[in-house]
Design a protein around this motif. Structure first.
Motif, mmCIF file in Angstrom:
data_model
loop_
_atom_site.group_PDB
_atom_site.id
_atom_site.type_symbol
_atom_site.label_atom_id
_atom_site.label_comp_id
_atom_site.label_asym_id
_atom_site.label_seq_id
_atom_site.Cartn_x
_atom_site.Cartn_y
_atom_site.Cartn_z
ATOM 1 N N ALA A 45 0.826 -1.211 0.000
ATOM 2 C CA ALA A 45 0.000 0.000 0.000
ATOM 3 C C ALA A 45 0.857 1.256 0.000
ATOM 4 O O ALA A 45 0.651 2.172 0.795
ATOM 5 C CB ALA A 45 -0.958 -0.005 1.200
ATOM 6 N N SER A 46 1.816 1.327 -0.915
ATOM 7 C CA SER A 46 2.730 2.471 -0.996
ATOM 8 C C SER A 46 1.963 3.766 -1.225
ATOM 9 O O SER A 46 1.188 3.869 -2.179
ATOM 10 C CB SER A 46 3.721 2.283 -2.136
ATOM 11 O OG SER A 46 4.580 1.205 -1.919
ATOM 12 N N PRO A 47 2.185 4.776 -0.405
ATOM 13 C CA PRO A 47 1.521 6.065 -0.638
ATOM 14 C C PRO A 47 1.883 6.668 -1.988
ATOM 15 O O PRO A 47 1.074 7.391 -2.584
ATOM 16 C CB PRO A 47 2.045 6.930 0.519
ATOM 17 C CG PRO A 47 2.374 5.951 1.593
ATOM 18 C CD PRO A 47 2.915 4.749 0.877
ATOM 19 N N GLU A 48 3.094 6.372 -2.496
ATOM 20 C CA GLU A 48 3.497 6.932 -3.787
ATOM 21 C C GLU A 48 2.884 6.177 -4.962
ATOM 22 O O GLU A 48 3.055 6.555 -6.117
ATOM 23 C CB GLU A 48 5.016 6.932 -3.932
ATOM 24 C CG GLU A 48 5.634 5.556 -4.050
ATOM 25 C CD GLU A 48 7.139 5.591 -4.221
ATOM 26 O OE1 GLU A 48 7.691 4.566 -4.673
ATOM 27 O OE2 GLU A 48 7.768 6.603 -3.902
ATOM 28 N N GLY A 49 2.179 5.093 -4.676
ATOM 29 C CA GLY A 49 1.538 4.330 -5.730
ATOM 30 C C GLY A 49 2.487 3.380 -6.438
ATOM 31 O O GLY A 49 3.627 3.160 -6.002
ATOM 32 N N THR A 50 2.027 2.834 -7.553
ATOM 33 C CA THR A 50 2.814 1.843 -8.297
ATOM 34 C C THR A 50 2.929 2.220 -9.771
ATOM 35 O O THR A 50 2.992 1.350 -10.644
ATOM 36 C CB THR A 50 2.191 0.444 -8.158
ATOM 37 O OG1 THR A 50 0.826 0.480 -8.609
ATOM 38 C CG2 THR A 50 2.234 -0.049 -6.717
ATOM 39 N N ALA A 51 2.996 3.522 -10.063
ATOM 40 C CA ALA A 51 3.152 3.962 -11.447
ATOM 41 C C ALA A 51 4.455 3.459 -12.047
ATOM 42 O O ALA A 51 4.580 3.358 -13.271
ATOM 43 C CB ALA A 51 3.085 5.488 -11.524
ATOM 44 N N TRP A 52 5.416 3.104 -11.177
ATOM 45 C CA TRP A 52 6.700 2.586 -11.662
ATOM 46 C C TRP A 52 6.535 1.299 -12.473
ATOM 47 O O TRP A 52 7.419 0.926 -13.231
ATOM 48 C CB TRP A 52 7.652 2.324 -10.491
ATOM 49 C CG TRP A 52 7.038 1.678 -9.284
ATOM 50 C CD1 TRP A 52 6.684 2.298 -8.129
ATOM 51 C CD2 TRP A 52 6.707 0.283 -9.113
ATOM 52 N NE1 TRP A 52 6.141 1.386 -7.240
ATOM 53 C CE2 TRP A 52 6.154 0.142 -7.816
ATOM 54 C CE3 TRP A 52 6.830 -0.852 -9.911
ATOM 55 C CZ2 TRP A 52 5.727 -1.087 -7.309
ATOM 56 C CZ3 TRP A 52 6.398 -2.081 -9.420
ATOM 57 C CH2 TRP A 52 5.853 -2.184 -8.131
ATOM 58 N N LEU A 62 1.883 -8.123 -10.151
ATOM 59 C CA LEU A 62 1.825 -7.130 -9.084
ATOM 60 C C LEU A 62 0.685 -7.482 -8.152
ATOM 61 O O LEU A 62 -0.462 -7.630 -8.583
ATOM 62 C CB LEU A 62 1.635 -5.734 -9.662
ATOM 63 C CG LEU A 62 1.524 -4.589 -8.649
ATOM 64 C CD1 LEU A 62 2.803 -4.469 -7.831
ATOM 65 C CD2 LEU A 62 1.212 -3.271 -9.363
ATOM 66 N N LEU A 63 1.002 -7.636 -6.881
ATOM 67 C CA LEU A 63 0.012 -8.011 -5.871
ATOM 68 C C LEU A 63 -0.104 -6.868 -4.874
ATOM 69 O O LEU A 63 0.660 -6.783 -3.905
ATOM 70 C CB LEU A 63 0.456 -9.307 -5.177
ATOM 71 C CG LEU A 63 -0.488 -9.950 -4.164
ATOM 72 C CD1 LEU A 63 -1.792 -10.349 -4.827
ATOM 73 C CD2 LEU A 63 0.179 -11.172 -3.522
ATOM 74 N N PRO A 64 -1.022 -5.937 -5.080
ATOM 75 C CA PRO A 64 -1.162 -4.798 -4.165
ATOM 76 C C PRO A 64 -1.949 -5.192 -2.922
ATOM 77 O O PRO A 64 -3.027 -5.791 -3.024
ATOM 78 C CB PRO A 64 -1.913 -3.762 -5.002
ATOM 79 C CG PRO A 64 -2.678 -4.565 -6.002
ATOM 80 C CD PRO A 64 -1.943 -5.844 -6.230
ATOM 81 N N LEU A 65 -1.416 -4.888 -1.759
ATOM 82 C CA LEU A 65 -2.126 -5.169 -0.519
ATOM 83 C C LEU A 65 -2.953 -3.947 -0.129
ATOM 84 O O LEU A 65 -2.570 -2.809 -0.401
ATOM 85 C CB LEU A 65 -1.132 -5.520 0.587
ATOM 86 C CG LEU A 65 -0.273 -6.766 0.350
ATOM 87 C CD1 LEU A 65 0.590 -7.067 1.580
ATOM 88 C CD2 LEU A 65 -1.125 -7.976 0.002
ATOM 89 N N PRO A 66 -4.084 -4.155 0.549
ATOM 90 C CA PRO A 66 -4.964 -3.030 0.883
ATOM 91 C C PRO A 66 -4.407 -2.130 1.982
ATOM 92 O O PRO A 66 -4.874 -1.010 2.158
ATOM 93 C CB PRO A 66 -6.250 -3.721 1.340
ATOM 94 C CG PRO A 66 -5.817 -5.081 1.803
ATOM 95 C CD PRO A 66 -4.678 -5.456 0.919
ATOM 96 N N ARG A 67 -3.418 -2.641 2.720
ATOM 97 C CA ARG A 67 -2.792 -1.837 3.775
ATOM 98 C C ARG A 67 -1.338 -2.270 3.911
ATOM 99 O O ARG A 67 -0.936 -3.321 3.393
ATOM 100 C CB ARG A 67 -3.502 -2.044 5.119
ATOM 101 C CG ARG A 67 -3.410 -3.459 5.640
ATOM 102 C CD ARG A 67 -4.144 -3.637 6.961
ATOM 103 N NE ARG A 67 -4.004 -5.000 7.468
ATOM 104 C CZ ARG A 67 -2.997 -5.419 8.231
ATOM 105 N NH1 ARG A 67 -2.041 -4.559 8.607
ATOM 106 N NH2 ARG A 67 -2.933 -6.676 8.648
ATOM 107 N N ASN A 68 -0.560 -1.452 4.581
ATOM 108 C CA ASN A 68 0.836 -1.810 4.822
ATOM 109 C C ASN A 68 0.864 -2.876 5.910
ATOM 110 O O ASN A 68 0.754 -2.589 7.100
ATOM 111 C CB ASN A 68 1.628 -0.571 5.265
ATOM 112 C CG ASN A 68 3.111 -0.860 5.401
ATOM 113 O OD1 ASN A 68 3.565 -1.994 5.255
ATOM 114 N ND2 ASN A 68 3.877 0.180 5.696
ATOM 115 N N ALA A 69 1.009 -4.132 5.476
ATOM 116 C CA ALA A 69 0.905 -5.258 6.402
ATOM 117 C C ALA A 69 2.241 -5.675 6.993
ATOM 118 O O ALA A 69 2.279 -6.581 7.824
ATOM 119 C CB ALA A 69 0.269 -6.445 5.684
#
Length: 292
Positions: A45-52, A62-69
């Motif tokens: 859950a990177s605040p800067e997002g995953t535009a990279w 890419l497996l985005p988690l809903p929170r910083n776990a």
């Protein structure tokens, strides 16, 4: 076997990355992964997002988690998502030498099981070694000298920055302890592996360059938060293995370190000591996320 890894067929290894504001380094790390390996990136859950992701040189899952776990929880998610026989955990600020995966896989198949670490070197070429866990600290003078290392060898600590393991064995071990948010999860994994007689083997001819400390964008606040989390985890692991001890002396030492850092106008060192002091006052691991 090095030829076998390049043969056609399904990949044998999935390289698992965990990112948190790691956009500045992840592309270079991914580019170092051999084309015949699968790649899973778990974003915490990177605040800067995953535009990279658009700038990566190859396709990834890419497996985005809903929170910083936390690091360990994200690694476990990546391992569960993988479908290959082996997983290789790699920090986003690290790069694989061209033959590293093949050498680690050769060793894994030759020895028939275990956790396999490459030689991890800093950008200055200095070897990064730690031979004992938080409960078994090996003083520098007692560590193996480079000239004494003639081949693969067993150690008692697996560096979380880079290691290869059979996926089934990692999951059977329970993966990383998800009560630990950040830091010392590799100490705990090492202790559980050794308790189950799962060897930890260093393969010196396999190499990884690890920049260190660049997985996330650095800042004074981030340094404070990470060191607070590090102290939470240290206290948790010590308590888990019944090695907890009084905190009064530690608190006095850390408070003195804060004052000394301020006297020297060293804000970075102050952030480290203040973070650890706050963590010590909090107590054992709270599994609290690092806010941006």
């Amino acid at each position: 076997m090095s030829a076998a890894i390049a043969a056609f067929g399904p990949p044998a290894v999935t390289v698992v990355f965990v990112t948190y504001n790691s956009g500045a380094v992840i592309a270079r790390a991914v580019a170092s992964v051999p084309a015949d390996c699968a790649v899973v990136i778990v974003d915490n859950a990177s605040p800067e997002g995953t535009a990279w992701r658009d700038g990566l040189a190859r396709a990834v899952d890419l497996l985005p988690l809903p929170r910083n776990a936390g690091f360990g929880t994200a690694c476990n998610a990546g391992a569960r998502h993988a479908s290959t026989p082996y997983v290789l955990f790699l920090n986003p600020d690290a790069e694989l030498a061209p033959d590293t995966v093949a050498r680690l896989l050769d060793a894994a198949r030759a020895y028939g099981g275990g956790i396999f670490m490459p030689a991890i070197v800093g950008e200055n070429g200095r070897l990064m070694r730690k031979e004992g866990s938080i409960l078994e600290k090996v003083p520098r003078r007692a560590r193996l000298a480079p000239q004494d290392i003639a081949g693969d060898y067993c150690t008692r600590f697996v560096h979380g920055a880079a290691f290869l393991v059979e996926r089934a064995a990692f999951l059977a071990l329970g993966g990383f302890d998800e009560a630990i948010f950040l830091y010392h999860e590799d100490d705990d994994l090492s202790l559980r592996a050794l308790a189950r007689r799962l060897p930890i083997i260093v393969v010196p001819q396999a190499r990884v360059v690890h920049a260190g400390g660049r997985s996330s964008t650095p800042s004074f606040a981030h340094t404070f938060r990470t060191n607070r989390a590090k102290m939470h985890s240290e206290l948790y692991v010590l308590a888990k293995y019944h090695r907890a001890r009084g905190r009064a002396g530690r608190l006095i030492t850390l408070a003195g370190g804060c004052l000394l850092a301020l006297a020297c106008l060293d804000l970075h060192r102050f952030a480290i000591r203040a973070g650890k002091l706050a963590g010590c006052l909090d107590g054992p691991c709270r599994n609290a996320p690092l806010a941006p």
